[in-house]
Design an enzyme around this catalytic site. Structure first.
Site, short mmCIF file in Angstrom:
data_model
loop_
_atom_site.label_atom_id
_atom_site.label_comp_id
_atom_site.label_asym_id
_atom_site.label_seq_id
_atom_site.Cartn_x
_atom_site.Cartn_y
_atom_site.Cartn_z
N LYS A 207 -8.34 -1.21 3.95
CA LYS A 207 -8.85 -0.54 2.76
C LYS A 207 -10.00 0.40 3.09
O LYS A 207 -10.64 0.32 4.14
CB LYS A 207 -9.26 -1.56 1.70
CG LYS A 207 -8.04 -2.23 1.07
CD LYS A 207 -8.38 -3.09 -0.12
CE LYS A 207 -7.10 -3.61 -0.79
NZ LYS A 207 -7.37 -4.47 -1.94
N ARG A 242 -4.45 -11.55 2.84
CA ARG A 242 -3.31 -10.63 2.67
C ARG A 242 -3.50 -9.45 3.63
O ARG A 242 -4.48 -8.71 3.53
CB ARG A 242 -3.26 -10.16 1.22
CG ARG A 242 -2.08 -9.29 0.84
CD ARG A 242 -2.12 -8.99 -0.66
NE ARG A 242 -0.97 -8.20 -1.07
CZ ARG A 242 -0.93 -6.88 -1.05
NH1 ARG A 242 -1.97 -6.18 -0.63
NH2 ARG A 242 0.16 -6.24 -1.45
#
Length: 266
Positions: A207, A242
């Site tokens: 991210k 994740r």
């Protein structure tokens, strides 16, 4: 949890696994690499992402779930649409991972009577607008926790068993870089449940919060940073991590786990 995006526009791997054969091969690779769960997504939830038509999302994910349900590992479906939830459960999904935390009309009804696991995520706003302007909180940790308490209480009151619930603070979903690192630093405090907190899912892989610190502007170049974030999340009690890069993360967590075990013995 290995990420399997069957979308043309996800921020890191959009278009890589849109063909079912490619998706199946990637799922097999993640299984061999040590994934415990595969999370299948048919709609990108990156900042600015437009919504996907129901029929398109169903066509992307349901055949894949049907193909993978014999793979001997849990399958999660990343969706907020009640219709997709119902179809995914009928196809063999074991978990619903919902960025809207089951706030969509009919979402709780779609999952209440099943036995699947449910992950409720915090998001400020919606994917198209969540990073527009400057997201603001009075206290990001307290505000995220209060939201997750409210959503898990709604599920419990609807008759969902507590052991089915997982929560996700929603890294990058309506947060500044500072908000994200504050949440990571205080990850255990985001979980409802007091002395018996609910399991936390941490989704940080590749991210932009990692790029903001490392200077890596290309998502695929953030593997090392993603692994470091995964170890930080594990150290702070995350139950599910994740990730895009399963093999590398599994190796890193094995070293972390072995070190902790040695510390306990000494």
């Amino acid at each position: 949890m290995g990420i399997l995006n069957v979308t043309p526009d996800s921020f890191s791997d959009g278009g890589s696994y849109i063909a079912q054969g490619d998706a199946l091969r990637q799922a097999e690779r993640m299984l061999l690499d040590g994934a415990d769960i595969i999370d299948i997504g048919g709609e990108s939830t990156r900042p600015g992402a437009p919504p996907v038509a129901l029929d398109d999302e169903l066509a992307r994910v349901i055949p894949l779930i049907e193909q993978l349900r014999g793979a001997n590992l849990p399958l999660s479906i990343d969706t907020y649409k009640p219709e997709v939830m119902r179809a995914a459960l009928a196809a063999g999904a074991d978990m619903i991972n919902d960025i809207w935390a089951f706030r969509m009309p009919g979402a709780i009804d779609a999952v209440r009577d099943s036995a699947c696991a449910l992950c409720a995520m915090h998001m400020l706003g919606e994917p198209r607008t969540m990073q527009v302007g400057e997201p603001a909180y009075r206290d990001v940790v307290a505000d995220v926790r209060a939201f997750l308490v409210e959503r898990t209480e709604a599920l419990l009151q609807a008759g969902v068993a507590r052991q089915r619930l997982v929560v996700d603070p929603g890294f990058g979903f309506g947060k500044t870089v500072e908000h994200n690192y504050t949440l990571l630093a205080h990850l255990p405090e985001t979980a409802p449940g007091g002395t018996a907190p609910l399991p936390v899912l941490a989704g940080i892989s590749r991210k932009s919060m990692l790029g903001a610190v490392t200077g890596r502007t290309v998502a695929s170049e953030r593997v090392a940073a993603s692994i470091a974030a995964a170890v930080c999340a594990a150290e702070r009690g995350a139950s599910i991590i994740r990730v895009h890069d399963v093999a590398q993360t599994v190796d890193a967590l094995k070293i972390w786990s072995a070190t902790r075990a040695a510390a306990r013995r000494s």
